[in-house]
Design a protein around this motif. Sequence first.
Motif, mmCIF file in Angstrom:
data_model
loop_
_atom_site.group_PDB
_atom_site.id
_atom_site.type_symbol
_atom_site.label_atom_id
_atom_site.label_comp_id
_atom_site.label_asym_id
_atom_site.label_seq_id
_atom_site.Cartn_x
_atom_site.Cartn_y
_atom_site.Cartn_z
ATOM 1 N N ASN A 1 9.721 7.268 15.358
ATOM 2 C CA ASN A 1 8.507 7.728 16.030
ATOM 3 C C ASN A 1 7.609 8.438 15.020
ATOM 4 O O ASN A 1 8.092 9.158 14.157
ATOM 5 C CB ASN A 1 8.872 8.718 17.138
ATOM 6 C CG ASN A 1 8.642 8.121 18.503
ATOM 7 O OD1 ASN A 1 7.705 7.353 18.714
ATOM 8 N ND2 ASN A 1 9.494 8.467 19.437
ATOM 9 N N ILE B 1 4.564 10.327 31.524
ATOM 10 C CA ILE B 1 5.568 10.467 30.463
ATOM 11 C C ILE B 1 5.401 11.830 29.813
ATOM 12 O O ILE B 1 6.367 12.507 29.498
ATOM 13 C CB ILE B 1 5.396 9.344 29.399
ATOM 14 C CG1 ILE B 1 5.756 7.975 29.989
ATOM 15 C CG2 ILE B 1 6.196 9.634 28.147
ATOM 16 C CD1 ILE B 1 7.237 7.735 30.159
ATOM 17 N N GLU B 2 4.158 12.202 29.580
ATOM 18 C CA GLU B 2 3.889 13.516 28.964
ATOM 19 C C GLU B 2 2.446 13.919 29.207
ATOM 20 O O GLU B 2 1.589 13.081 29.488
ATOM 21 C CB GLU B 2 4.142 13.471 27.452
ATOM 22 C CG GLU B 2 3.189 12.539 26.730
ATOM 23 C CD GLU B 2 3.109 12.757 25.234
ATOM 24 O OE1 GLU B 2 3.624 13.761 24.726
ATOM 25 O OE2 GLU B 2 2.484 11.924 24.558
ATOM 26 N N MET C 1 3.000 5.682 32.125
ATOM 27 C CA MET C 1 3.666 4.387 32.051
ATOM 28 C C MET C 1 3.449 3.664 33.366
ATOM 29 O O MET C 1 3.534 4.275 34.439
ATOM 30 C CB MET C 1 5.155 4.598 31.786
ATOM 31 C CG MET C 1 5.835 3.347 31.286
ATOM 32 S SD MET C 1 7.578 3.663 30.940
ATOM 33 C CE MET C 1 7.560 4.027 29.207
ATOM 34 N N LEU D 1 12.424 5.177 31.592
ATOM 35 C CA LEU D 1 11.500 4.335 32.364
ATOM 36 C C LEU D 1 11.070 3.126 31.540
ATOM 37 O O LEU D 1 11.073 3.179 30.307
ATOM 38 C CB LEU D 1 10.246 5.140 32.747
ATOM 39 C CG LEU D 1 10.444 6.367 33.637
ATOM 40 C CD1 LEU D 1 9.110 7.087 33.830
ATOM 41 C CD2 LEU D 1 11.035 5.972 34.980
ATOM 42 N N LYS E 1 3.351 4.239 18.594
ATOM 43 C CA LYS E 1 3.996 5.435 18.028
ATOM 44 C C LYS E 1 5.046 5.126 16.967
ATOM 45 O O LYS E 1 5.308 5.951 16.103
ATOM 46 C CB LYS E 1 4.630 6.256 19.144
ATOM 47 C CG LYS E 1 3.570 6.989 19.936
ATOM 48 C CD LYS E 1 4.115 8.061 20.830
ATOM 49 C CE LYS E 1 2.956 8.797 21.475
ATOM 50 N NZ LYS E 1 3.236 9.335 22.772
ATOM 51 N N VAL F 1 16.870 9.675 28.030
ATOM 52 C CA VAL F 1 15.897 10.234 27.086
ATOM 53 C C VAL F 1 16.137 11.738 26.948
ATOM 54 O O VAL F 1 16.278 12.435 27.950
ATOM 55 C CB VAL F 1 14.451 9.974 27.591
ATOM 56 C CG1 VAL F 1 13.431 10.497 26.599
ATOM 57 C CG2 VAL F 1 14.237 8.487 27.850
ATOM 58 N N ALA G 1 9.458 10.725 35.496
ATOM 59 C CA ALA G 1 10.878 10.363 35.426
ATOM 60 C C ALA G 1 11.732 11.502 35.990
ATOM 61 O O ALA G 1 11.402 12.677 35.813
ATOM 62 C CB ALA G 1 11.249 10.106 33.968
ATOM 63 N N GLU H 1 15.413 10.447 32.880
ATOM 64 C CA GLU H 1 15.605 9.041 33.234
ATOM 65 C C GLU H 1 14.754 8.165 32.304
ATOM 66 O O GLU H 1 13.607 8.494 32.009
ATOM 67 C CB GLU H 1 15.132 8.891 34.687
ATOM 68 C CG GLU H 1 14.980 7.516 35.226
ATOM 69 C CD GLU H 1 14.066 7.484 36.471
ATOM 70 O OE1 GLU H 1 14.060 6.463 37.144
ATOM 71 O OE2 GLU H 1 13.373 8.496 36.762
ATOM 72 N N LYS I 1 14.618 15.309 25.396
ATOM 73 C CA LYS I 1 13.381 15.901 24.888
ATOM 74 C C LYS I 1 13.573 17.377 24.567
ATOM 75 O O LYS I 1 13.982 18.148 25.445
ATOM 76 C CB LYS I 1 12.253 15.757 25.924
ATOM 77 C CG LYS I 1 11.922 14.308 26.234
ATOM 78 C CD LYS I 1 10.712 14.161 27.131
ATOM 79 C CE LYS I 1 10.337 12.687 27.229
ATOM 80 N NZ LYS I 1 9.139 12.449 28.040
ATOM 81 N N GLU J 1 2.622 1.415 28.242
ATOM 82 C CA GLU J 1 2.167 2.810 28.176
ATOM 83 C C GLU J 1 0.675 2.880 27.910
ATOM 84 O O GLU J 1 0.127 2.047 27.186
ATOM 85 C CB GLU J 1 2.870 3.519 27.027
ATOM 86 C CG GLU J 1 4.263 3.976 27.381
ATOM 87 C CD GLU J 1 4.883 4.756 26.233
ATOM 88 O OE1 GLU J 1 4.458 5.899 25.989
ATOM 89 O OE2 GLU J 1 5.779 4.223 25.576
ATOM 90 N N LYS K 1 7.896 21.242 27.652
ATOM 91 C CA LYS K 1 8.204 20.064 28.488
ATOM 92 C C LYS K 1 8.886 20.517 29.777
ATOM 93 O O LYS K 1 8.702 19.903 30.829
ATOM 94 C CB LYS K 1 9.096 19.088 27.727
ATOM 95 C CG LYS K 1 8.434 18.559 26.466
ATOM 96 C CD LYS K 1 8.636 17.076 26.285
ATOM 97 C CE LYS K 1 8.147 16.593 24.942
ATOM 98 N NZ LYS K 1 6.845 15.940 24.953
#
Length: 424
Positions: free
Chosen positions: A225, A283-284, A274, A189, A215, A142, A119, A187, A144, A193, A104
């Motif tokens: 999740n 987002i990813e 998003m 958001l 999810k 958030v 974000a 951040e 990760k 999605e 990430k």
Amino acid sequence: MNVLVIGNGGREHAVIAALKKSPKVDKIYAMKGNAGIAKMAELVNVDYCDVKAVGDWVDQKGDIDFTVVTPDDPLALGLVDELQSRGHRAFGPNKNAAIIEASKAFSKDLMKKYNIPTAQYETFSDYESAKKYLETCAIPVVLKADGLALGKGVLICMTREEAQDGLKEMMLDQKFGSAGNKVVVEEFLVGPEVSALAFTDGKTIKPMITSCDHKRALDNDEGLNTGGMGTFSPAPFYGEKTAQEVMEKIMRPTIDAMNAEGRTFKGVLYFGLMKTKDGMKVIEYNARFGDPETQVILPMLKTDLMEIFEAIVDERLDEVDIEWEDGACVCLVLASGGYPEKYEKGKEITFGDLDKDVTVYHAGTAEKDGKVVTSGGRVLGVVAKGADIEAARRKVYANAEKIHFDGMYYRKDIGIKYRDIAKE
Ligand code: AMP
Ligand code: GLY
């Protein structure tokens, strides 16, 4: 052609079902497959995360013309590189491109460097600095874990205390193993999605139809999740205008960025997006087909999937016209009670008399004494098409009721989400 498909979930069952329709494909092997896949392919019991063992098997077999690698772990471990170095054709990104999902921190830095909307974030390898940052940052926040953590390495923290506890779990208690040695603090958001997947050969980008995942384990997006409890396609709020914005601001810049970094991406690139008040944001990224997104995307594909895979490997995707069916598709995941935490395996599954136009993709199933039994958390994906999402979801739920195994659990609200958002 003889094709080997790596993986054993519902996604791989959907990929194999699509390949089965191709006149180019003679025989399919699945490593390791499951009870549903066994009806369409010969199962191969080799650990696909052991890239050398897979290479050895393909060498010894001698007649595998093409290998499709779909799960994240073997991609991150360099299975495609291993097969290519032995002279075999393989579909999927190389290890140096699969990092876009596997780290990430890498993907966030890439987006920052190339101005791809995402974000705001900070990355930390040191617990004390991260702790200090959390004392003043905006809440919700958030967290990760940097590495692959089976979709579970993300914590949405609604209070500062929750964030501090989460950080400790990730960095000090190693709840997600070494994936948490580095942490991205991001951040929070807000917005609907969408999973926007695209085929790419590193030059041409061909987006697939969109889909939306669910999810969380429980109805109304509550609970833990999971890998995904159901999907529908298409996303109603993603029309031509959004598709154009995403291509210009996200998809094209990402593919160009990977080329500029010497990490050309060939395969399926999954943009988890998003729709925020400031436009579409990433987002990813995933370096592969989504699961259970694939189960609603591939049934709508009219073009020969094998032809697309070959065109990507040969870098001539621009020559292929990719066509999709109109209408909608819904996938409902039937899970083992307790998933994503503790659950039991080995429960016999009965399927009842299902409608002919309903497909059941197997995920966590195995065959035992001539019976199909559960062998994982996500067990089956019940899939139906319809003129619209509502028609498809009615069909899916009517058929799910006919299937049984002890402890079977499914969400009751797949396909309802986002229906009040303006259609684009
Ligand atoms: P990921 O594993 O990165 O897909 O994250 C899992 C889920 O967490 C996503 O599908 C989002 O619902 C949520 N999420 C991740 N990042 C953010 C963010 N920056 N703001 C709000 N929600 C997020
Ligand atoms: N469904 C989410 C994923 O495949 O990562």
